[in-house]
Design a protein around this motif. Sequence first.
Motif, PDB file in Angstrom:
ATOM      1  N   GLU A   1       6.585  -6.622   1.139  1.00 50.55           N
ATOM      2  CA  GLU A   1       7.992  -6.487   0.727  1.00 50.55           C
ATOM      3  C   GLU A   1       8.910  -6.927   1.862  1.00 50.55           C
ATOM      4  N   ALA A   2      10.042  -7.508   1.484  1.00 53.12           N
ATOM      5  CA  ALA A   2      10.914  -8.144   2.488  1.00 53.12           C
ATOM      6  C   ALA A   2      11.736  -7.138   3.293  1.00 53.12           C
ATOM      7  N   ALA A   3      12.322  -6.148   2.605  1.00 55.66           N
ATOM      8  CA  ALA A   3      13.281  -5.273   3.270  1.00 55.66           C
ATOM      9  C   ALA A   3      12.684  -4.518   4.467  1.00 55.66           C
ATOM     10  N   PRO A   4      11.467  -3.962   4.335  1.00 59.32           N
ATOM     11  CA  PRO A   4      10.923  -3.188   5.454  1.00 59.32           C
ATOM     12  C   PRO A   4      10.681  -4.019   6.720  1.00 59.32           C
ATOM     13  N   LEU A   5      10.577  -5.341   6.559  1.00 60.34           N
ATOM     14  CA  LEU A   5      10.412  -6.209   7.726  1.00 60.34           C
ATOM     15  C   LEU A   5      11.743  -6.438   8.443  1.00 60.34           C
ATOM     16  N   GLN A   6      12.823  -6.171   7.732  1.00 60.73           N
ATOM     17  CA  GLN A   6      14.147  -6.422   8.320  1.00 60.73           C
ATOM     18  C   GLN A   6      14.609  -5.284   9.219  1.00 60.73           C
ATOM     19  N   ASP A   7      14.304  -4.066   8.832  1.00 61.06           N
ATOM     20  CA  ASP A   7      14.844  -2.912   9.550  1.00 61.06           C
ATOM     21  C   ASP A   7      13.907  -1.741   9.296  1.00 61.06           C
ATOM     22  N   ILE A   8      13.574  -1.004  10.349  1.00 54.74           N
ATOM     23  CA  ILE A   8      12.624   0.103  10.117  1.00 54.74           C
ATOM     24  C   ILE A   8      13.226   1.193   9.238  1.00 54.74           C
ATOM     25  N   ARG A   9      14.544   1.194   9.055  1.00 53.96           N
ATOM     26  CA  ARG A   9      15.150   2.192   8.170  1.00 53.96           C
ATOM     27  C   ARG A   9      15.023   1.819   6.695  1.00 53.96           C
ATOM     28  N   ASN A  10      14.655   0.588   6.409  1.00 55.10           N
ATOM     29  CA  ASN A  10      14.432   0.203   5.007  1.00 55.10           C
ATOM     30  C   ASN A  10      13.055   0.691   4.564  1.00 55.10           C
ATOM     31  N   ASN A  11      12.989   1.205   3.366  1.00 55.43           N
ATOM     32  CA  ASN A  11      11.727   1.753   2.863  1.00 55.43           C
ATOM     33  C   ASN A  11      10.990   0.805   1.933  1.00 55.43           C
ATOM     34  N   PHE A  12       9.687   0.961   1.888  1.00 62.63           N
ATOM     35  CA  PHE A  12       8.883   0.304   0.864  1.00 62.63           C
ATOM     36  C   PHE A  12       9.181   0.953  -0.491  1.00 62.63           C
ATOM     37  N   SER A  13       8.955   0.189  -1.550  1.00 62.21           N
ATOM     38  CA  SER A  13       9.303   0.712  -2.880  1.00 62.21           C
ATOM     39  C   SER A  13       8.487   1.955  -3.217  1.00 62.21           C
ATOM     40  N   VAL A  14       7.232   2.011  -2.798  1.00 64.56           N
ATOM     41  CA  VAL A  14       6.434   3.210  -3.090  1.00 64.56           C
ATOM     42  C   VAL A  14       7.052   4.435  -2.428  1.00 64.56           C
ATOM     43  N   VAL A  15       7.593   4.254  -1.246  1.00 61.24           N
ATOM     44  CA  VAL A  15       8.213   5.370  -0.527  1.00 61.24           C
ATOM     45  C   VAL A  15       9.503   5.796  -1.223  1.00 61.24           C
ATOM     46  N   GLU A  16      10.306   4.819  -1.613  1.00 61.18           N
ATOM     47  CA  GLU A  16      11.553   5.130  -2.330  1.00 61.18           C
ATOM     48  C   GLU A  16      11.277   5.929  -3.599  1.00 61.18           C
ATOM     49  N   ARG A  17      10.265   5.482  -4.326  1.00 60.06           N
ATOM     50  CA  ARG A  17      10.005   6.116  -5.618  1.00 60.06           C
ATOM     51  C   ARG A  17       9.396   7.511  -5.449  1.00 60.06           C
ATOM     52  N   LEU A  18       8.578   7.686  -4.430  1.00 60.06           N
ATOM     53  CA  LEU A  18       8.058   9.030  -4.158  1.00 60.06           C
ATOM     54  C   LEU A  18       9.188   9.949  -3.690  1.00 60.06           C
ATOM     55  N   GLN A  19      10.129   9.407  -2.942  1.00 60.65           N
ATOM     56  CA  GLN A  19      11.273  10.220  -2.510  1.00 60.65           C
ATOM     57  C   GLN A  19      12.139  10.612  -3.710  1.00 60.65           C
ATOM     58  N   ASP A  20      12.318   9.670  -4.633  1.00 58.72           N
ATOM     59  CA  ASP A  20      13.062   9.999  -5.857  1.00 58.72           C
ATOM     60  C   ASP A  20      12.382  11.148  -6.600  1.00 58.72           C
ATOM     61  N   ALA A  21      11.070  11.063  -6.696  1.00 56.43           N
ATOM     62  CA  ALA A  21      10.316  12.111  -7.394  1.00 56.43           C
ATOM     63  C   ALA A  21      10.466  13.451  -6.676  1.00 56.43           C
TER      64      ALA A  21
ATOM     65  N   ILE B   1      -2.480   6.899  -6.819  1.00 56.63           N
ATOM     66  CA  ILE B   1      -1.261   6.393  -6.163  1.00 56.63           C
ATOM     67  C   ILE B   1      -1.257   4.857  -6.236  1.00 56.63           C
ATOM     68  N   ASN B   2      -2.384   4.253  -5.954  1.00 53.50           N
ATOM     69  CA  ASN B   2      -2.446   2.782  -5.958  1.00 53.50           C
ATOM     70  C   ASN B   2      -2.323   2.205  -7.358  1.00 53.50           C
ATOM     71  N   GLN B   3      -2.680   2.996  -8.340  1.00 53.89           N
ATOM     72  CA  GLN B   3      -2.530   2.558  -9.732  1.00 53.89           C
ATOM     73  C   GLN B   3      -1.067   2.702 -10.177  1.00 53.89           C
ATOM     74  N   LEU B   4      -0.469   3.826  -9.860  1.00 53.05           N
ATOM     75  CA  LEU B   4       0.904   4.085 -10.323  1.00 53.05           C
ATOM     76  C   LEU B   4       1.935   3.214  -9.603  1.00 53.05           C
ATOM     77  N   TYR B   5       1.634   2.898  -8.347  1.00 53.74           N
ATOM     78  CA  TYR B   5       2.604   2.141  -7.539  1.00 53.74           C
ATOM     79  C   TYR B   5       2.041   0.774  -7.160  1.00 53.74           C
ATOM     80  N   ALA B   6       1.284   0.198  -8.092  1.00 54.95           N
ATOM     81  CA  ALA B   6       0.569  -1.045  -7.801  1.00 54.95           C
ATOM     82  C   ALA B   6       1.501  -2.190  -7.431  1.00 54.95           C
ATOM     83  N   ASP B   7       2.745  -2.096  -7.851  1.00 56.21           N
ATOM     84  CA  ASP B   7       3.652  -3.213  -7.555  1.00 56.21           C
ATOM     85  C   ASP B   7       4.322  -3.084  -6.195  1.00 56.21           C
ATOM     86  N   SER B   8       3.986  -2.033  -5.440  1.00 55.91           N
ATOM     87  CA  SER B   8       4.487  -1.958  -4.062  1.00 55.91           C
ATOM     88  C   SER B   8       3.522  -2.723  -3.163  1.00 55.91           C
ATOM     89  N   SER B   9       4.066  -3.413  -2.170  1.00 56.84           N
ATOM     90  CA  SER B   9       3.248  -4.314  -1.362  1.00 56.84           C
ATOM     91  C   SER B   9       3.652  -4.250   0.100  1.00 56.84           C
TER      92      SER B   9
END
Lengths: 393, 393
Positions: A270-290, A259-267
């Motif tokens: 990230e700015a959006a998740p600090l703004q609103d708890i409804r915003n997702n981290f990129s790793v979460v978005e991409r796993l949801q897409d999958a 997981i850490n290798q495939l989604y290494a660019d998630s951090s």
Amino acid sequence: MQPIIVAVAFVLLITACSPAAVQALPMVEKQEFVTHNFTTFGGEVIPEVRVGWEAYGELNDAKDNVILVTHFFSGNSHAAGRYSEDDAQPGYWDAIIGPGKAIDTNIYYVISVDTLVNQEPYNPNVITTGPSTINPETGAPYGLDFPVVTIRDFVNVQKTVLESLGIERLHAVIGASMGSLQALDWAAAYPDQVDRMISVIGMGAADPWTIATLQQWANPIIHDPNWNQGNYYDGEPPLAGMQQTLGMITLTAMHPLIINQLYADSSPREAAPLQDIRNNFSVVERLQDAARVRATYADANHILYLVRANQLFMAGYQDDLATGLQDVQARSLFIPASNDLLLQPYLAKQAHNTLIELGKDSQYVELEGPWGHLDGVFEISQKADLIKEFLNN
Amino acid sequence: MQPIIVAVAFVLLITACSPAAVQALPMVEKQEFVTHNFTTFGGEVIPEVRVGWEAYGELNDAKDNVILVTHFFSGNSHAAGRYSEDDAQPGYWDAIIGPGKAIDTNIYYVISVDTLVNQEPYNPNVITTGPSTINPETGAPYGLDFPVVTIRDFVNVQKTVLESLGIERLHAVIGASMGSLQALDWAAAYPDQVDRMISVIGMGAADPWTIATLQQWANPIIHDPNWNQGNYYDGEPPLAGMQQTLGMITLTAMHPLIINQLYADSSPREAAPLQDIRNNFSVVERLQDAARVRATYADANHILYLVRANQLFMAGYQDDLATGLQDVQARSLFIPASNDLLLQPYLAKQAHNTLIELGKDSQYVELEGPWGHLDGVFEISQKADLIKEFLNN
């Protein structure tokens, strides 16, 4: 390699570089088997059972060169080969099944059968019978009127398919994950018909931790209001719940290393998740897409029935595992994955040790790799020589 | 030992046999701290922050004998001692905090503070500020208008509490799990005020796997229709979702070894689950009972905010961990648990290695035990001597 593809790739295996696949391109087709008045382990009768099956290699005249491959939770009987020349991916274990490979289709007749309550009844390459099937008594899908089925029922359907082909004995049975449960139960239930058993990333019985963990997979579906006690076939299916479930299955089956290798660019920065708890981290978005992709062909009730079949598992279905395995005659080989966080190696070790204590012939060796549970699919080539030797001895 | 008690026992520690607890029975009381116009890491202002805190031992005249204990996700500032003589359980780390113990309250002034967005705003022994708090601007609970907060905000609230007591320097900061995040961030954010840092079952930064796994905890709440985008304070709370979440947290925090020990009488051969997929295994029923108990004092939005604070964590909050830790002056000690399946030892090792590469003073040693993540609470006595020596050197 696109992570979205990898994350949904329970049924995909990267064998583009496999010389055998390129040279031979063995073709395979899904076939259909029908039987009637199938009595389940729980004592219920299913008026009609339809399942798909595939075979690779040739059945010899003595019909004694048969290897049964039993499939995992999210898979089906497409274990090897391609459906057409432009088929992008071969079956999931094409790395070890084919002409000259570990499971050599020049020698063996390799057969695999779609299970009952297969996860993907809407996959055009799956034929299965389960809650989404039309109940002949009502003319509507069974829903929860479909009886609870067990790994033993999957085994018994396979046995009926084999009998229809005149096959009475297995040179070997091999499966990964839920497939390993079927393989071991074959050896326990029909000891004089199974000569060799290979359990990959498997277990001998569901322990309380595994039962509880599998229940986590069921919860999102059960709590989706659209699930409606399994009656959703004429309305909206519980898609949100099913996507959560499939996302959880993906994550549980993969080790942090991959997981850490495939989604290494998630951090975490990230700015959006600090703004609103409804915003997702990129790793979460991409796993949801999958998970959305994985849900395409799936049925929520089928997933619940599969969860239950796994929770109910104890090879041999006696009061304890030792009693269940006492009649085993097959030589056994257990291949768990060191980094498996789902069916952890202690489970395979327990089954192996039980066989040893019973005086049976059993071997145990671990796969290494970054995938965790999925090493049983993606890293199986590591043990190709061992499997070949085990089968040919 | 009742499993239901153990399963909810993040805040309970079995110290009935501890001679010190029996002899000394140190009493402690929850105190309240209030500050105004608190600016969050994200740049928002919270008009009023109220948090609870507890202290054990005496602050010396130089105010240089202070050890801050930072609490975990499901916990609060009740780290040690009892509220009354008939209090059934002492604080969660009573095994190592008290007169003559590893964290010796005859020497040190030990203080702990309830975090912002604490999981249990309805616990009479917790004082916290979060989405369930009345927003002075509207007269109604904040809900999602409460700003996203971070581990750094928990640290800054603690700093304000300490400043109100005239404390400018920490002899040490120590915490387990989410508490370890605060401990390490203290050392990173205020390097000249922290002499020693002990991270138990901790991490230096949330990696993609941990972010994704924590999101699983949030999903059942978010998908409960009663959650209603966080607006449920004048209606039905998302209790079903919250119970699923708390059940998942319990399971994630415990290794198969302890689950299989506590629920050994649950079996895949139970009769009811074979009858109907809606029937549960006994292990599932009992874990659900425990989750219902855990939900008593909890708030769903608070849990979501806690999840987010952990997901956003990177000690020092720079672009990468090495940059974040470059100013650390504290001597560091990392104590992960070998069997931890949640914050796996590689995470603590990564933080430790980063400090070593930066030329810092850091030690690393693992706890052993059957609990997994919870070994950091229940098995901490294993490292009592090490902690004592680390603190007294």
